[in-house]
Motif scaffolding. Structure first.
Motif, PDB file in Angstrom:
ATOM      1  N   SER A  94       0.910  -1.201  -0.032  1.00  0.00           N
ATOM      2  CA  SER A  94       0.169   0.027   0.139  1.00  0.00           C
ATOM      3  C   SER A  94       1.040   1.178  -0.065  1.00  0.00           C
ATOM      4  O   SER A  94       0.536   2.210  -0.567  1.00  0.00           O
ATOM      5  CB  SER A  94      -1.019   0.080   1.253  1.00  0.00           C
ATOM      6  N   GLU A  95       1.911   1.070   0.752  1.00  0.00           N
ATOM      7  CA  GLU A  95       2.776   2.370   0.736  1.00  0.00           C
ATOM      8  C   GLU A  95       3.520   2.585  -0.626  1.00  0.00           C
ATOM      9  O   GLU A  95       3.577   3.711  -1.032  1.00  0.00           O
ATOM     10  CB  GLU A  95       4.077   2.227   1.960  1.00  0.00           C
ATOM     11  N   TRP A  96       3.916   1.448  -1.045  1.00  0.00           N
ATOM     12  CA  TRP A  96       4.621   1.473  -2.562  1.00  0.00           C
ATOM     13  C   TRP A  96       3.559   2.207  -3.707  1.00  0.00           C
ATOM     14  O   TRP A  96       3.951   3.257  -4.381  1.00  0.00           O
ATOM     15  CB  TRP A  96       5.037   0.151  -2.905  1.00  0.00           C
ATOM     16  N   ARG A  97       2.451   1.650  -3.345  1.00  0.00           N
ATOM     17  CA  ARG A  97       1.360   2.185  -4.442  1.00  0.00           C
ATOM     18  C   ARG A  97       1.021   3.713  -4.159  1.00  0.00           C
ATOM     19  O   ARG A  97       0.925   4.420  -5.207  1.00  0.00           O
ATOM     20  CB  ARG A  97       0.120   1.253  -4.375  1.00  0.00           C
ATOM     21  N   GLU A  98       0.898   4.039  -3.134  1.00  0.00           N
ATOM     22  CA  GLU A  98       0.506   5.324  -2.876  1.00  0.00           C
ATOM     23  C   GLU A  98       2.177   6.270  -3.320  1.00  0.00           C
ATOM     24  O   GLU A  98       1.661   7.255  -3.648  1.00  0.00           O
ATOM     25  CB  GLU A  98       0.508   5.559  -1.056  1.00  0.00           C
ATOM     26  N   SER A  99       2.885   5.727  -3.182  1.00  0.00           N
ATOM     27  CA  SER A  99       4.079   6.553  -3.592  1.00  0.00           C
ATOM     28  C   SER A  99       4.151   6.593  -4.826  1.00  0.00           C
ATOM     29  O   SER A  99       4.421   7.690  -5.751  1.00  0.00           O
ATOM     30  CB  SER A  99       5.529   5.916  -2.869  1.00  0.00           C
ATOM     31  N   ARG A 100       3.885   5.738  -5.647  1.00  0.00           N
ATOM     32  CA  ARG A 100       4.224   5.483  -6.917  1.00  0.00           C
ATOM     33  C   ARG A 100       3.058   6.292  -7.688  1.00  0.00           C
ATOM     34  O   ARG A 100       3.344   6.993  -8.707  1.00  0.00           O
ATOM     35  CB  ARG A 100       4.001   3.845  -7.274  1.00  0.00           C
ATOM     36  N   ASN A 101       1.608   6.141  -7.043  1.00  0.00           N
ATOM     37  CA  ASN A 101       0.646   7.004  -7.791  1.00  0.00           C
ATOM     38  C   ASN A 101       0.787   8.617  -7.479  1.00  0.00           C
ATOM     39  O   ASN A 101       0.417   9.173  -8.420  1.00  0.00           O
ATOM     40  CB  ASN A 101      -0.677   6.549  -7.033  1.00  0.00           C
ATOM     41  N   ALA A 102       1.692   8.870  -6.376  1.00  0.00           N
ATOM     42  CA  ALA A 102       1.661  10.294  -6.188  1.00  0.00           C
ATOM     43  C   ALA A 102       2.578  10.823  -7.265  1.00  0.00           C
ATOM     44  O   ALA A 102       2.345  11.876  -8.099  1.00  0.00           O
ATOM     45  CB  ALA A 102       2.429  10.467  -4.998  1.00  0.00           C
ATOM     46  N   ARG A 118       0.850  10.721 -10.847  1.00  0.00           N
ATOM     47  CA  ARG A 118      -0.170  11.712 -10.916  1.00  0.00           C
ATOM     48  C   ARG A 118       0.689  13.125 -11.197  1.00  0.00           C
ATOM     49  O   ARG A 118       0.000  14.015 -12.033  1.00  0.00           O
ATOM     50  CB  ARG A 118      -1.084  11.992  -9.750  1.00  0.00           C
ATOM     51  N   THR A 137      -8.740   7.432 -11.227  1.00  0.00           N
ATOM     52  CA  THR A 137      -9.404   6.365 -10.579  1.00  0.00           C
ATOM     53  C   THR A 137      -8.817   4.885 -10.627  1.00  0.00           C
ATOM     54  O   THR A 137      -9.537   3.854 -10.248  1.00  0.00           O
ATOM     55  CB  THR A 137     -10.792   6.344 -10.459  1.00  0.00           C
TER      56      THR A 137
END
Length: 245
Positions: A4-12, A15, A36
């Motif tokens: 979840s942390e990796w995904r959040e960082s990657r998506n930031a 984006r 989305t």
């Protein structure tokens, strides 16, 4: 690092890169789709491709509409085999702009023949009227072509369109349900080949596709095989008379 942390960082990061690359007029619905996604596409081109990949039936409709707007090249007729970019079989959709004689060149779509603009879009988002010289396909036409050539790969979308009911029996679709052409392609080649090209594409698109349970599909295929066998027998019976005339 947790997933979840990796995904959040990657998506930031994705984006930020996506928003930096956007241009005025970029379709809002495509941007909403991109933001989305579980993994945000980092570029506008990937956002457009992702949008059409998740809306395959919409891509099918658009590609056929674009083909109707462009029309077939003057003097073109549907032929198969013989190389030069022609389809090897009548099971492949007719595509005049994929043939060597009618290839439109950079900046035009090899499926519908229309101008391709920035990000593979079918309309001029930049407002300068200049097609993308590096593009050869609309993003929607890419997905539509894949759909026409392999509709079984999009079984989920076709099932949802039918509300998960068999097109033949009306019963609930089972796990082994299969995609079927309502009018078989061999009959399209035999009976409809002289129709205008954009209209022909509908026989590979959603209007001529249905999902049926396997038992019903097997029965339909058997009837079609019997019909083709009868046609071959009739041809053999007629041939000697032709030779004597």
């Amino acid at each position: 690092m947790a997933t979840s942390e990796w995904r959040e960082s990657r998506n930031a990061a994705a984006r930020a890169r996506l928003e930096k690359s956007l241009r005025p007029g970029f379709p809002a619905h495509v941007l909403h789709h991109a933001l989305t996604r579980p993994l945000i596409p980092p570029t506008p081109s990937r956002a457009v491709a992702s949008y059409w990949r998740h809306h395959v039936l919409r891509a099918d409709r658009l590609a056929r509409a674009l083909a109707a707007r462009t029309g077939a090249p003057e003097g073109w007729t549907w032929q198969v085999g013989g190389g030069e970019g022609r389809p090897a079989s009548f099971r492949v959709p007719p595509a005049p702009y994929r043939e060597d004689a009618h290839a439109p060149g950079p900046g035009a779509c090899r499926v519908c023949g229309g101008a391709v603009f920035r990000f593979g879009w079918h309309r001029d988002l930049a407002g300068d009227g200049a097609p993308s010289r590096r593009a050869g396909w609309h993003a929607a036409c890419v997905i539509a072509w894949e759909f026409w050539c392999a509709p079984s790969d999009h079984l989920k979308a076709l099932k949802a369109r039918q509300r998960h009911r068999c097109a033949v029996t009306g019963k609930r679709l089972l796990r082994g349900a299969e995609v079927d052409h309502c009018l078989p392609l061999y009959r399209v080649w035999r009976e409809e080949r002289d129709l205008p090209w954009p209209f022909l594409l509908g026989y590979w698109g959603a209007p001529n596709l249905q999902v049926v349970n396997r038992a019903g599909h097997v029965l339909k295929c058997r009837e079609e095989a019997d019909e083709r066998a009868a046609m071959r027998r009739d041809a053999l019976l007629i041939a000697p008379d032709d030779d004597l005339s």
